[in-house]
Design an enzyme around this catalytic site. Structure first.
Site: not given
Length: 263
Positions: A139, A152
């Site tokens: 990501s 995350y």
């Protein structure tokens, strides 16, 4: 007499939705035999029924048993896997202070430990054969400490760094490893995590199919990290090179929006 073309096999985790499903569609169109991995057996079966050649492997990769099952498939010498896509991942829609150790450990088992275990299961046979590919879906949030109070982005920073490191190790054997780092992508991810993205501007969203096509193109060019779309290339450049104090202010002002884009 026409030459026999050797069949290629791809194993995709998190295969029933979002970026994983887009990989399934794209690789099926390229003629790959597919091994589909996800927790939901019914959705796996429904997806496999629409494909010319697919094997289903139900597994929860946040558990030891799930990782063992998929690792065993990857190490089966009679059924080699040419392309592994580590796509399965999760986020917690809550602050670190409001979470439990069990929740954080589940996130790390799926986002970090499973990626490590399956990569380690696949690479020895790939290096011995002299070819093979691994795509670890990361990501853009992994390029900075976005989403204050979230684990995350840290997990995705690990995935990107890990992928770059292994890519450098195995490329001399003819094996490619790449981190695919998308921005906001239209998938089920946010709904399943309970993340409200209703205020995210439409121009920030990417199409999952376009993300996958860009990622496969970059993989075949030999890139170690792929960031699809110019706007996220610009964003990651800023996150890498802007003063950290500025990055932190932007992160607080957007409440970590860029970190919540993922698969």
């Amino acid at each position: 007499m026409a030459a026999v073309t050797e069949r290629r096999t791809a194993l995709i985790t998190g295969a029933t939705a979002g970026i994983g499903a887009a990989f399934v569609r794209e690789l099926a169109a390229e003629g790959y035999d597919l091994v589909l991995v996800a927790r939901d057996e019914a959705r796996l079966a429904a997806m496999a029924a629409e494909l010319p050649s697919a094997e289903v492997l139900p597994a929860d990769l946040s558990t030891q048993e799930g990782c063992d099952a998929v690792a065993a498939r990857l190490t089966d010498p009679a059924r080699p896997v040419d392309l592994l896509v580590n796509n399965a991942g999760m986020s917690l829609n809550r602050s670190f202070l409001q979470s439990t150790a069990e929740q954080q450990e589940a996130l790390l088992r799926l986002n970090v430990t499973a990626v490590m275990r399956l990569t380690l299961a696949a690479l020895p046979a790939m290096t011995e054969r002299g070819h093979g590919d691994i795509v670890n879906v990361s990501s853009v949030s992994g390029f900075a400490a976005l989403m204050p109070g979230s684990t995350y982005p840290a997990s995705k920073a690990w995935v990107t760094n890990f992928s770059e490191s292994q890519a450098q190790l195995v490329r001399r054997f003819g094996v490619r490893v790449m981190a695919l780092c998308p921005g906001y992508t239209r998938t089920e991810f946010h709904d399943r995590a309970g993340i409200d993205v209703s205020k995210t501007p439409s121009w920030m969203w990417l199409d999952a199919g376009a993300v996958v096509r860009a990622g496969l193109k970059d993989l075949r060019k030999g890139k170690l990290v792929s960031v699809p779309d110019w706007k996220y290339k610009l964003a990651t450049f800023g996150m890498r090179h802007a003063p950290r104090s500025l990055v932190y202010r932007v992160s607080r002002g957007t409440r970590g929006r860029i970190g919540r884009e993922t698969h």
